[in-house]
Design a protein around this motif. Structure first.
Motif, mmCIF file in Angstrom:
data_model
loop_
_atom_site.group_PDB
_atom_site.id
_atom_site.type_symbol
_atom_site.label_atom_id
_atom_site.label_comp_id
_atom_site.label_asym_id
_atom_site.label_seq_id
_atom_site.Cartn_x
_atom_site.Cartn_y
_atom_site.Cartn_z
ATOM 1 N N GLY A 88 0.785 -1.222 0.000
ATOM 2 C CA GLY A 88 0.000 0.000 0.000
ATOM 3 C C GLY A 88 0.816 1.271 0.000
ATOM 4 O O GLY A 88 0.274 2.361 -0.199
ATOM 5 N N THR A 89 2.126 1.144 0.231
ATOM 6 C CA THR A 89 2.981 2.326 0.405
ATOM 7 C C THR A 89 4.334 2.103 -0.257
ATOM 8 O O THR A 89 4.877 0.995 -0.223
ATOM 9 C CB THR A 89 3.208 2.608 1.906
ATOM 10 O OG1 THR A 89 1.958 2.883 2.533
ATOM 11 C CG2 THR A 89 4.145 3.783 2.130
ATOM 12 N N LYS A 113 1.831 9.158 -7.845
ATOM 13 C CA LYS A 113 0.441 9.394 -7.476
ATOM 14 C C LYS A 113 -0.488 9.370 -8.685
ATOM 15 O O LYS A 113 -1.666 9.010 -8.570
ATOM 16 C CB LYS A 113 0.311 10.741 -6.750
ATOM 17 C CG LYS A 113 1.143 10.855 -5.488
ATOM 18 C CD LYS A 113 0.802 9.810 -4.449
ATOM 19 C CE LYS A 113 -0.442 10.140 -3.678
ATOM 20 N NZ LYS A 113 -0.638 9.264 -2.496
ATOM 21 N N THR A 114 0.047 9.709 -9.853
ATOM 22 C CA THR A 114 -0.756 9.685 -11.071
ATOM 23 C C THR A 114 -0.935 8.267 -11.590
ATOM 24 O O THR A 114 -2.024 7.897 -12.064
ATOM 25 C CB THR A 114 -0.100 10.557 -12.168
ATOM 26 O OG1 THR A 114 -0.023 11.909 -11.710
ATOM 27 C CG2 THR A 114 -0.909 10.513 -13.461
ATOM 28 N N LEU A 118 -0.614 4.210 -4.635
ATOM 29 C CA LEU A 118 0.258 4.042 -3.484
ATOM 30 C C LEU A 118 0.325 5.298 -2.624
ATOM 31 O O LEU A 118 0.311 6.418 -3.140
ATOM 32 C CB LEU A 118 1.684 3.706 -3.944
ATOM 33 C CG LEU A 118 1.896 2.369 -4.648
ATOM 34 C CD1 LEU A 118 3.272 2.338 -5.296
ATOM 35 C CD2 LEU A 118 1.737 1.205 -3.664
ATOM 36 N N ALA A 119 0.394 5.111 -1.316
ATOM 37 C CA ALA A 119 0.820 6.200 -0.440
ATOM 38 C C ALA A 119 2.322 6.377 -0.611
ATOM 39 O O ALA A 119 3.049 5.412 -0.878
ATOM 40 C CB ALA A 119 0.485 5.884 1.013
ATOM 41 N N ASP A 141 2.569 11.752 1.274
ATOM 42 C CA ASP A 141 1.670 11.508 2.401
ATOM 43 C C ASP A 141 2.375 11.527 3.757
ATOM 44 O O ASP A 141 1.786 11.971 4.748
ATOM 45 C CB ASP A 141 1.007 10.134 2.233
ATOM 46 C CG ASP A 141 0.229 10.023 0.945
ATOM 47 O OD1 ASP A 141 -0.910 10.515 0.916
ATOM 48 O OD2 ASP A 141 0.759 9.450 -0.021
ATOM 49 N N ARG A 142 3.601 11.044 3.806
ATOM 50 C CA ARG A 142 4.277 10.823 5.080
ATOM 51 C C ARG A 142 5.736 11.251 4.988
ATOM 52 O O ARG A 142 6.323 11.236 3.911
ATOM 53 C CB ARG A 142 4.205 9.335 5.474
ATOM 54 C CG ARG A 142 2.787 8.791 5.473
ATOM 55 C CD ARG A 142 2.751 7.270 5.640
ATOM 56 N NE ARG A 142 1.383 6.796 5.463
ATOM 57 C CZ ARG A 142 1.057 5.634 4.900
ATOM 58 N NH1 ARG A 142 2.000 4.824 4.439
ATOM 59 N NH2 ARG A 142 -0.213 5.278 4.791
ATOM 60 N N TYR A 143 6.283 11.586 6.162
ATOM 61 C CA TYR A 143 7.705 11.930 6.214
ATOM 62 C C TYR A 143 8.313 11.316 7.469
ATOM 63 O O TYR A 143 7.756 11.434 8.569
ATOM 64 C CB TYR A 143 7.925 13.445 6.224
ATOM 65 C CG TYR A 143 9.306 13.832 5.715
ATOM 66 C CD1 TYR A 143 9.498 14.202 4.392
ATOM 67 C CD2 TYR A 143 10.425 13.794 6.548
ATOM 68 C CE1 TYR A 143 10.757 14.524 3.900
ATOM 69 C CE2 TYR A 143 11.684 14.117 6.068
ATOM 70 C CZ TYR A 143 11.845 14.482 4.739
ATOM 71 O OH TYR A 143 13.106 14.791 4.256
ATOM 72 N N LEU A 144 9.459 10.666 7.277
ATOM 73 C CA LEU A 144 10.212 10.055 8.376
ATOM 74 C C LEU A 144 11.472 10.869 8.636
ATOM 75 O O LEU A 144 12.264 11.093 7.723
ATOM 76 C CB LEU A 144 10.612 8.622 8.019
ATOM 77 C CG LEU A 144 9.495 7.609 7.761
ATOM 78 C CD1 LEU A 144 10.086 6.313 7.229
ATOM 79 C CD2 LEU A 144 8.706 7.340 9.036
ATOM 80 N N LEU A 145 11.667 11.295 9.876
ATOM 81 C CA LEU A 145 12.876 12.016 10.266
ATOM 82 C C LEU A 145 13.219 11.591 11.690
ATOM 83 O O LEU A 145 12.602 12.034 12.654
ATOM 84 C CB LEU A 145 12.663 13.528 10.198
ATOM 85 C CG LEU A 145 13.881 14.394 10.556
ATOM 86 C CD1 LEU A 145 14.993 14.224 9.517
ATOM 87 C CD2 LEU A 145 13.478 15.862 10.663
ATOM 88 N N ARG A 146 14.188 10.715 11.831
ATOM 89 C CA ARG A 146 14.528 10.201 13.166
ATOM 90 C C ARG A 146 15.320 11.248 13.946
ATOM 91 O O ARG A 146 16.274 11.818 13.419
ATOM 92 C CB ARG A 146 15.328 8.904 13.048
ATOM 93 C CG ARG A 146 14.509 7.835 12.383
ATOM 94 C CD ARG A 146 14.943 6.406 12.527
ATOM 95 N NE ARG A 146 16.228 6.111 13.074
ATOM 96 C CZ ARG A 146 16.588 4.870 13.428
ATOM 97 N NH1 ARG A 146 15.738 3.863 13.291
ATOM 98 N NH2 ARG A 146 17.776 4.627 13.904
#
Length: 356
Positions: A88-89, A113-114, A118-119, A141-146
């Motif tokens: 899904g992502t 996205k077009t 998928l996310a 959709d999302r952002y990861l920053l540890r």
């Protein structure tokens, strides 16, 4: 959960008490996010990095690294594989590479996205907020920053700022990402030389304070071709957190308890420390996400942030099949759809999170 309670769980001896922690975390996972294990296809875009972090194998001054940057069409091939595999992502990860321009990443997002449903999750380090806004508008959709550690002195010690730049606050950056509207993820390394149990307890409390949508944790594994490659500990004695699989599992469990609705991956670092069972154990201690690696095999071994990284020689098909077998072995099922975080579905802005 108070800091003292968290420290007690971090330091308690193995045995029945620790079994209680595992059972509580697994029950909380079942009650809040269910038994589905969401699969996120990982694509490692580039091992070029402007940063010189003291432990990371792709740091700027490691001249033994063969550098690469993936093409747009190669990324799209990975996206189509993710669709074919039922993921899904798509997670797009890379070093802080100036060649991954705002325009290029924007075009990647628009194409994905077009042409798919998928996310899109980005994990591209510290960037200008204007770029984050542009990518969000393009459809990310999302952002990861540890944030790696909430001990600021320890963070600054192992993460020198970019040349000509001042030291930055990743905590402030995470709040900016939430304000922009991203599902926001962060996490820490476990067992950094110089990391005390009290530091790690504060990290876990910060997960809750930030109401993170995603939490990724894993034991500290230094690369031998780095300044920290031979560091054993930080001179903390009994206060030093070990960089063990067992400690990693405790932190996964505690992350689940303080953030019941978050998406928590069973990380590659856990699988690296125990290739046979590390990932399965993560899923038993509260995790609900696996990220099979879709990076083309010719690049896979070059994205060596630490040595002997799990799945570095697997094809995308083998990574997918291994994940499905692990899920089936545990009696769980692959997730369907995007697998958005419960926090994000309920609260759309930082202010609403705080009100909730």
């Amino acid at each position: 959960m108070t800091k003292q309670e968290i420290m007690r769980w971090l330091q308690c001896p193995a045995g029945s008490e620790l079994d209680t922690l595992q059972a509580r975390a697994d029950k909380t996972r079942h009650e809040h996010v269910g038994d589905a294990v969401h699969l996120r296809g990982l694509v490692e875009l580039s091992n070029i990095c402007s940063r010189n972090c003291l432990y990371c194998g792709i740091r700027r001054d490691n001249h033994a690294v063969q550098r690469y940057r993936i093409t747009l069409e190669e990324i799209m091939d990975c996206a189509f594989k993710a669709v074919e595999y039922g993921f899904g992502t798509l997670v797009l990860q890379g070093g802080e590479d100036a060649g991954l321009t705002a325009a290029f990443i924007g075009e990647v997002i628009r194409r994905i996205k077009t042409e798919t449903e998928l996310a899109v999750t980005l994990s591209l380090g510290e960037r200008d907020p204007a770029e984050w806004k542009m990518w969000r508008e393009a459809g990310a959709d999302r952002y990861l920053l540890r944030f790696e550690t909430s001990n600021r002195a320890l963070f600054d010690r192992i993460h020198p700022p970019r040349e000509g730049h001042a030291s930055t606050s990743r905590i402030a950056m995470l709040k900016t990402l939430q304000d922009i509207g991203y599902e926001t993820g962060s996490g820490v390394m476990i067992g950094i030389p110089g990391q005390r149990y009290s530091d790690l307890a504060e990290d876990i409390q910060l997960f809750a304070d930030l109401q993170l949508d995603m939490i990724g944790v894993g034991p500290y594994i230094p690369h031998p071709q780095t300044p920290m490659g031979n560091w054993k500990d930080g001179g903390m004695g009994d206060e030093q957190v070990p960089n063990s699989l067992a400690m990693g599992l405790r932190v996964v469990a505690l992350a689940r308890l303080v953030c019941p609705g978050a998406n928590i991956p069973s990380t590659t670092a856990l699988a690296t420390l125990d290739g046979k069972a590390g990932r399965e154990m993560g899923l038993c201690w509260g995790a609900n996400v696996i990220m099979p690696n879709l990076t083309p095999l010719k690049y896979r071994r070059l994205y060596e942030i630490y040595p002997s990284k799990a799945a570095s020689t697997e094809t995308p098909e083998q990574s997918r099949d291994a994940a499905l077998k692990q899920i089936e072995f545990l009696g769980r099922s692959p997730g369907r759809g995007r697998g958005d975080s419960l926090y994000h579905l309920q609260y759309k802005t930082t202010s609403k999170r705080k009100e909730g």
